[in-house]
Every structure is written in structure tokens, then in C-alpha cells.
Scaffold this motif. Sequence first.
Motif, short mmCIF file in Angstrom:
data_model
loop_
_atom_site.label_atom_id
_atom_site.label_comp_id
_atom_site.label_asym_id
_atom_site.label_seq_id
_atom_site.Cartn_x
_atom_site.Cartn_y
_atom_site.Cartn_z
N LEU A 73 -34.13 -17.53 9.27
CA LEU A 73 -33.32 -17.98 9.50
C LEU A 73 -31.79 -16.74 9.10
O LEU A 73 -31.66 -16.64 7.91
CB LEU A 73 -32.35 -18.99 9.24
N LEU A 74 -31.65 -15.52 9.85
CA LEU A 74 -30.37 -15.54 9.02
C LEU A 74 -29.06 -16.19 9.67
O LEU A 74 -29.29 -15.96 10.71
CB LEU A 74 -30.48 -13.60 10.07
N ASP A 75 -28.08 -16.15 8.59
CA ASP A 75 -26.95 -16.66 9.08
C ASP A 75 -25.78 -15.79 8.92
O ASP A 75 -25.69 -15.54 7.20
CB ASP A 75 -26.96 -18.55 8.23
N PHE A 76 -25.13 -15.21 9.45
CA PHE A 76 -23.43 -14.77 9.57
C PHE A 76 -22.26 -15.47 9.49
O PHE A 76 -22.05 -16.66 10.17
CB PHE A 76 -24.19 -13.99 10.46
N HIS A 77 -21.61 -14.90 8.72
CA HIS A 77 -20.63 -15.85 8.61
C HIS A 77 -19.82 -15.35 9.47
O HIS A 77 -19.57 -14.29 10.00
CB HIS A 77 -19.66 -15.32 6.63
N ALA A 78 -18.41 -15.80 9.59
CA ALA A 78 -17.17 -16.24 10.00
C ALA A 78 -16.17 -14.51 9.80
O ALA A 78 -16.12 -14.34 8.25
CB ALA A 78 -16.33 -17.03 9.85
N LEU A 79 -15.36 -14.16 10.84
CA LEU A 79 -14.28 -12.89 10.24
C LEU A 79 -13.23 -13.95 8.82
O LEU A 79 -13.67 -14.58 8.64
CB LEU A 79 -13.79 -12.90 11.46
N LEU A 80 -13.27 -12.81 8.01
CA LEU A 80 -12.75 -13.35 7.32
C LEU A 80 -12.90 -14.24 6.06
O LEU A 80 -12.21 -14.52 4.85
CB LEU A 80 -11.03 -13.77 7.43
N THR A 81 -14.24 -14.97 5.90
CA THR A 81 -15.11 -15.88 4.83
C THR A 81 -16.09 -14.58 4.61
O THR A 81 -16.23 -13.42 4.29
CB THR A 81 -15.22 -16.55 5.65
N SER A 82 -16.96 -15.46 3.79
CA SER A 82 -18.07 -14.76 3.24
C SER A 82 -19.57 -15.20 3.20
O SER A 82 -19.67 -16.21 3.94
CB SER A 82 -17.54 -14.81 1.72
N ALA A 83 -20.92 -14.27 2.49
CA ALA A 83 -21.90 -15.04 2.29
C ALA A 83 -21.73 -16.63 2.23
O ALA A 83 -22.74 -17.55 2.27
CB ALA A 83 -22.77 -14.06 1.62
N ALA A 104 -31.46 -16.16 5.28
CA ALA A 104 -30.36 -15.28 3.90
C ALA A 104 -29.41 -15.76 4.65
O ALA A 104 -28.46 -14.98 6.12
CB ALA A 104 -31.11 -13.83 4.62
N TYR A 105 -27.93 -15.33 4.05
CA TYR A 105 -26.65 -15.04 4.57
C TYR A 105 -26.14 -13.63 3.84
O TYR A 105 -25.96 -13.74 2.71
CB TYR A 105 -26.08 -16.21 3.36
N PRO A 106 -26.16 -13.29 4.60
CA PRO A 106 -25.84 -11.60 4.45
C PRO A 106 -24.26 -11.28 4.36
O PRO A 106 -23.37 -12.34 4.63
CB PRO A 106 -26.51 -10.38 5.94
N GLN A 107 -23.96 -10.23 2.87
CA GLN A 107 -21.85 -10.51 3.19
C GLN A 107 -21.97 -8.90 3.88
O GLN A 107 -22.27 -7.95 4.11
CB GLN A 107 -21.97 -10.26 2.10
N THR A 152 -28.38 -17.21 13.34
CA THR A 152 -27.41 -17.49 13.75
C THR A 152 -25.72 -17.78 14.01
O THR A 152 -25.91 -16.20 12.41
CB THR A 152 -27.51 -18.86 13.22
N GLY A 153 -25.23 -18.07 13.54
CA GLY A 153 -23.61 -17.49 13.28
C GLY A 153 -22.43 -17.62 13.47
O GLY A 153 -22.68 -19.07 14.90
N TYR A 154 -20.95 -18.19 13.14
CA TYR A 154 -19.84 -18.43 13.15
C TYR A 154 -19.41 -17.59 13.82
O TYR A 154 -18.71 -17.14 12.84
CB TYR A 154 -20.01 -19.56 12.22
#
Length: 294
Positions: A73-83, A104-107, A152-154
Motif C-alpha cells: 500500500l502506498l500511503d501519501f501524506h497531506a499538503l504541508l505534512t510529511s511521510a 510505503a510512506y512517500p515524502q 491511498t492518501g489524505y
Amino acid sequence: MPRLLLLCLLLPGLACATNPGTPEPPTNPPAACSGQTLQAGEHNLSVNVNGQQREFILYAPPSYNGNAQVPLLLDFHALLTSAEYQRDNSGTREVAQDEGFLVAYPQGIDNAWNLGPCCTESRTVDDVAFARAMVADVVARSCVDQKRVYATGYSNGGGMAYKLACSAADLVAAVAPAAFDMIEEMNCAPSRPISVFAYRGRLDPIVPYSGGPSTPPTSYPLQQITFQGAQGSFNTWAALNNCSTGTSSPSRNCTASNSCEDGSENVLCTARFGGHSAWDAQTSWDFLKTHQLP
């Protein structure tokens, strides 16, 4: 049991219809692997993308031993936050512990993702290439079922999940974006029908539920973008997935398209009093895990 029926039973107050003609994907025993060296635990990794080092966190649950293929699962962070923030707050790490998949938490560059019309400062950042390089790296070092890679992502990260559905449907089997909608200015031409499970809060003050113009809150100037809105995004994917013209009877929480091409599913769940927030990670995973690449 169909996915939405299962959600209806699990979530109080949820009453949604499913498409009885959509077959469950086949259940195959996990294939064996050899030669991969990844150990269970958390790993800080990087890949080279167009001459730039891109970083991500890879989490392998305690049950992972490299002897059988597992989903990724690729889990993408929100704007102005981080992995790191996404790892600690999205809930996907805890679900992975229980269900035995990799996350995986990409930066993102500028703590953002380039969706085309936004949201990194430079329009040349290629985050789709980053996603492809990241998956290739994880596959090389671990035992991944390449037919069961998901995104997925927020917030802006949810937009990145949409971006992969539009531009990398050969890479990800299904997506679960939260707190974001499709953008009018974003090109979307998926190579195949792809299942989408979207969550939105009706009172979202950042991404307007009904759609319309918005300017992402960044420290650098960005052009105004136009959101399609929750229902507009749902309708877009119903068209892209060649669903029938109608939808299931909308409930207080979820709506699902009728018969979609190749067994794909198109779902929108709405929190009536919800704001700019993510959906339950377990519920999203319960949807994602039942899909695989053809």
C-alpha cells in the motif's frame, strides 16, 4: 460477501446497495519468493528519480518473513505534512500489523504532490515516476504481489491517489482517496477501469464538497484550481469506468455506481458533519484488498 454489504454490516447507520453482478476477484494462495532481503520493521529508503533522490519510509509488519508475496500500500501524506506524519496518523501501519501487508510512506517535494495544476512549487516534479520507482525498489528488496499494489492518501495525498488512478492504472489495482476531489484542470486517462473508494466530509472547509475554485494553502504562489466536487468526482469515475447510467440508492453514508466495466467499483462515502478528515484505514483497506490487477 460483497464489499459494500460488508461495510454496511460493520459500520453503524450505513445502508448502501451493491452491484450483485460484480464478481469477487479470485482468491489465490500467496506465491513463494526467494532472494529478497527485507526484514520486518521500519526502513528509511530512497530512489533516484530523474537525477533527484526521493525518500520514503517502508514498513513491514512483524508477520512479514519474505517467504510469500504480500500486498503493498502506498500511503501519501497531506499538503504541508510529511511521510512521518502520515505513518503516525493515518492508521495504515496498525492495519498492516493486523493484516500482514507492506506500507510505503512517500515524502513529497515541498511536502506536496504534483497533480499537474498543483501542488508543488515546480510543475516539473514527476511524482508518478517517483511512485513507479518506489514500487520497483520495494519489489526488488521484498516479496510483493505486484497485482496487489494500492494507493491511498489524505488531502493532497488523496489527490495523488487519484493521479495514480489516472496515469498509472497499470501499477495500482485500486485507490482510496480521502478529503480531496478530482480537479478540472487535471488530465485523466486511465489505461483501464480502476476501482475507487472515496471519502468526503460534507462540511470540509478546505476542499469544498460541492466543488468550485480553490487556492492550495502554500508558502509559494500557485494558480487557482477548480474542484469537481464530491458528486462530480464520483460521476467522473462512473464515466471513466463505463458504469451504467444510474447509481445504487444513495444512503446516508455511501453511494455506489451500478455495473462497471471489468468488475471495477466506484464508491463515494460521505460524513454528513465531517470536515477535512481521513476515512477509517481499516474500512478503506477492506475495500482495496479485494481488488487486483488483471
